[in-house]
Design a protein around this motif. Sequence first.
Motif, PDB file in Angstrom:
ATOM      1  N   VAL A 142     -10.468  11.324  -4.188  1.00 50.38           N
ATOM      2  CA  VAL A 142      -9.443  10.367  -3.737  1.00 50.38           C
ATOM      3  C   VAL A 142      -8.306  10.285  -4.751  1.00 50.38           C
ATOM      4  CG1 VAL A 142      -8.989   7.917  -3.313  1.00 50.38           C
ATOM      5  CG2 VAL A 142     -11.004   9.006  -2.313  1.00 50.38           C
ATOM      6  N   ILE A 143      -8.638  10.228  -6.036  1.00 48.93           N
ATOM      7  CA  ILE A 143      -7.599  10.134  -7.068  1.00 48.93           C
ATOM      8  C   ILE A 143      -6.821  11.440  -7.167  1.00 48.93           C
ATOM      9  CG2 ILE A 143      -7.238   9.876  -9.560  1.00 48.93           C
ATOM     10  CD1 ILE A 143      -9.546   7.885  -9.559  1.00 48.93           C
ATOM     11  N   ARG A 144      -7.501  12.576  -7.031  1.00 48.96           N
ATOM     12  CA  ARG A 144      -6.797  13.861  -7.048  1.00 48.96           C
ATOM     13  C   ARG A 144      -5.756  13.930  -5.931  1.00 48.96           C
ATOM     14  NH1 ARG A 144      -8.897  18.710  -5.047  1.00 48.96           N
ATOM     15  NH2 ARG A 144      -9.345  17.425  -3.196  1.00 48.96           N
ATOM     16  N   ASP A 145      -6.153  13.508  -4.725  1.00 43.09           N
ATOM     17  CA  ASP A 145      -5.235  13.568  -3.588  1.00 43.09           C
ATOM     18  C   ASP A 145      -4.024  12.662  -3.770  1.00 43.09           C
ATOM     19  OD1 ASP A 145      -6.992  15.340  -2.470  1.00 43.09           O
ATOM     20  OD2 ASP A 145      -7.905  13.909  -1.084  1.00 43.09           O
ATOM     21  N   ALA A 146      -4.217  11.515  -4.459  1.00 43.49           N
ATOM     22  CA  ALA A 146      -3.125  10.553  -4.615  1.00 43.49           C
ATOM     23  C   ALA A 146      -2.320  10.758  -5.900  1.00 43.49           C
ATOM     24  CB  ALA A 146      -3.682   9.133  -4.590  1.00 43.49           C
ATOM     25  N   HIS A 147      -2.992  11.183  -6.982  1.00 46.20           N
ATOM     26  CA  HIS A 147      -2.324  11.213  -8.284  1.00 46.20           C
ATOM     27  C   HIS A 147      -2.440  12.548  -9.020  1.00 46.20           C
ATOM     28  CE1 HIS A 147      -1.713   6.861  -8.015  1.00 46.20           C
ATOM     29  NE2 HIS A 147      -2.987   6.767  -7.634  1.00 46.20           N
ATOM     30  N   GLY A 148      -3.183  13.508  -8.474  1.00 47.39           N
ATOM     31  CA  GLY A 148      -3.328  14.799  -9.132  1.00 47.39           C
ATOM     32  C   GLY A 148      -4.642  14.949  -9.882  1.00 47.39           C
ATOM     33  N   SER A 149      -4.967  16.206 -10.204  1.00 49.65           N
ATOM     34  CA  SER A 149      -6.254  16.516 -10.846  1.00 49.65           C
ATOM     35  C   SER A 149      -6.380  15.921 -12.237  1.00 49.65           C
ATOM     36  CB  SER A 149      -6.442  18.034 -10.922  1.00 49.65           C
ATOM     37  OG  SER A 149      -6.503  18.602  -9.630  1.00 49.65           O
ATOM     38  N   ALA A 150      -5.267  15.854 -12.976  1.00 46.26           N
ATOM     39  CA  ALA A 150      -5.333  15.318 -14.340  1.00 46.26           C
ATOM     40  C   ALA A 150      -5.744  13.846 -14.337  1.00 46.26           C
ATOM     41  CB  ALA A 150      -3.985  15.491 -15.037  1.00 46.26           C
ATOM     42  N   ALA A 151      -5.260  13.089 -13.347  1.00 44.06           N
ATOM     43  CA  ALA A 151      -5.647  11.677 -13.243  1.00 44.06           C
ATOM     44  C   ALA A 151      -7.119  11.550 -12.892  1.00 44.06           C
ATOM     45  CB  ALA A 151      -4.779  10.974 -12.201  1.00 44.06           C
ATOM     46  N   ALA A 152      -7.605  12.448 -12.024  1.00 43.51           N
ATOM     47  CA  ALA A 152      -9.027  12.433 -11.671  1.00 43.51           C
ATOM     48  C   ALA A 152      -9.886  12.732 -12.890  1.00 43.51           C
ATOM     49  CB  ALA A 152      -9.301  13.453 -10.574  1.00 43.51           C
ATOM     50  N   GLN A 153      -9.461  13.700 -13.705  1.00 44.81           N
ATOM     51  CA  GLN A 153     -10.187  14.025 -14.932  1.00 44.81           C
ATOM     52  C   GLN A 153     -10.243  12.820 -15.863  1.00 44.81           C
ATOM     53  OE1 GLN A 153      -8.122  16.743 -17.458  1.00 44.81           O
ATOM     54  NE2 GLN A 153      -9.715  16.785 -19.024  1.00 44.81           N
ATOM     55  N   GLN A 154      -9.120  12.117 -15.981  1.00 48.30           N
ATOM     56  CA  GLN A 154      -9.066  10.952 -16.865  1.00 48.30           C
ATOM     57  C   GLN A 154      -9.963   9.829 -16.355  1.00 48.30           C
ATOM     58  OE1 GLN A 154      -5.068   9.603 -17.536  1.00 48.30           O
ATOM     59  NE2 GLN A 154      -5.663   8.100 -19.073  1.00 48.30           N
ATOM     60  N   GLN A 155      -9.985   9.613 -15.045  1.00 51.57           N
ATOM     61  CA  GLN A 155     -10.825   8.559 -14.468  1.00 51.57           C
ATOM     62  C   GLN A 155     -12.302   8.851 -14.694  1.00 51.57           C
ATOM     63  OE1 GLN A 155      -9.879   5.725 -12.970  1.00 51.57           O
ATOM     64  NE2 GLN A 155     -11.856   5.029 -12.191  1.00 51.57           N
ATOM     65  N   LEU A 156     -12.695  10.127 -14.513  1.00 53.07           N
ATOM     66  CA  LEU A 156     -14.100  10.504 -14.647  1.00 53.07           C
ATOM     67  C   LEU A 156     -14.495  10.780 -16.092  1.00 53.07           C
ATOM     68  CD1 LEU A 156     -14.576  12.845 -11.534  1.00 53.07           C
ATOM     69  CD2 LEU A 156     -14.797  10.351 -11.706  1.00 53.07           C
TER      70      LEU A 156
END
Length: 393
Positions: free
Chosen positions: A341-355
């Motif tokens: 969900v975060i990748r689709d909205a904010h990009g893969s880098a944001a998803a990496q940071q969240q996880l």
Amino acid sequence: MPRQRMAPGEHGRIAERSSGGKFFASTYVRDADGKRRRVERSSDKSAEDARRLLQRHLGTRRAPLDAQVVNDKTTLSELFEQWIEGKVKRGEIKPQTENQYRHVWTKHGDCQLGALRIRELETPRAHSHIQSVAATTPAQAAYLRLVLREMYALAVRFGVMQINPIVGTATAKRNRKPVRAVSADEFATVRAAVADYTRSRDGKGGPRPGRLLPAFVEVLAATGARPGEVLALRWSDVDLLADPPTVTIVGTLLDHGAAGPLHRQDERKHGSPAHTVVLPRFGVEALTEMVGQSGMDGPVFATRDGGWVSLANLRRCLRDALPEELSWVTPHSFRRTVGTVIRDAHGSAAAQQQLSHTELATTERHYLQRVSRGPDVRVALDKFAGQQSGDRK
């Protein structure tokens, strides 16, 4: 002029003799420890055959290592114990990892290979055994190969082996399932199913099944944290009054094998640092409701006695609550869902940071559902086709 002393590893002149119809070839070798030892081989055929046998032996011979903990008489079962105990003593592995390695060795190594001495396991046999395990349990085969490779690395360090025979074995192939995230519609179905499940015993007496399951699902989806990290949350890790509200993940819950009974480990996986995530509104609402159930002290997800809650119990409750079409959903599915969900909205880098992954490749390979739709590139393709048409005129 005095005779020159042999260097370590060299041998002297080979002498031959015969006795009782048997032929012998012998020589003196100066070993790596500086000591001079007599080495002999015999043959029933001829003196030349005895000489060949001796020369062949000298090519692979190692100095006697009887005084060492690991030597050429050590069995693989003994080598495993020396290796695993050393890892634990040096603090290189946690109790749960020790338990996993011991389980793999007991099931797939001890009975099958344990009685062999170190030099008796050659690459072809090791490869064949690893692949036979991989045919039924690829994940276990991968762990077995890792254990054997590190065991033999220890044997190399002790000088029992020159090369590690496990390096030449093929890695056990693991068929990884594609990453699958829960869609918004599916998440609504999960919520409804979980709510129905927790109400299933209302009015029938006794504790409701899965009392904590709804909040557990909400917090998983609100943070993207690992299930064990969510269950390890304490109220001191939660700040609902901050702007924005946050939770800080600083530990994980363990409940298996050598790790001992259910308890909280005061650090994250791989010893990662504390990780703070900002809570969305539905996460705040779920945790606010939890205040009324467990108060603001101790574990967020607490038993009626105030203790830690077992992940196995909540996993079983979730499995029982979900309809057949969502049977693939597990507590860990929500971590992949949050990443996607975060990748689709904010990009893969944001998803990496969240996880909280060290490497972006880990996030992309294991936690993000693959995008199978190409971008809108009609203008570029139409331009290309038009240019080609013009060139032909």
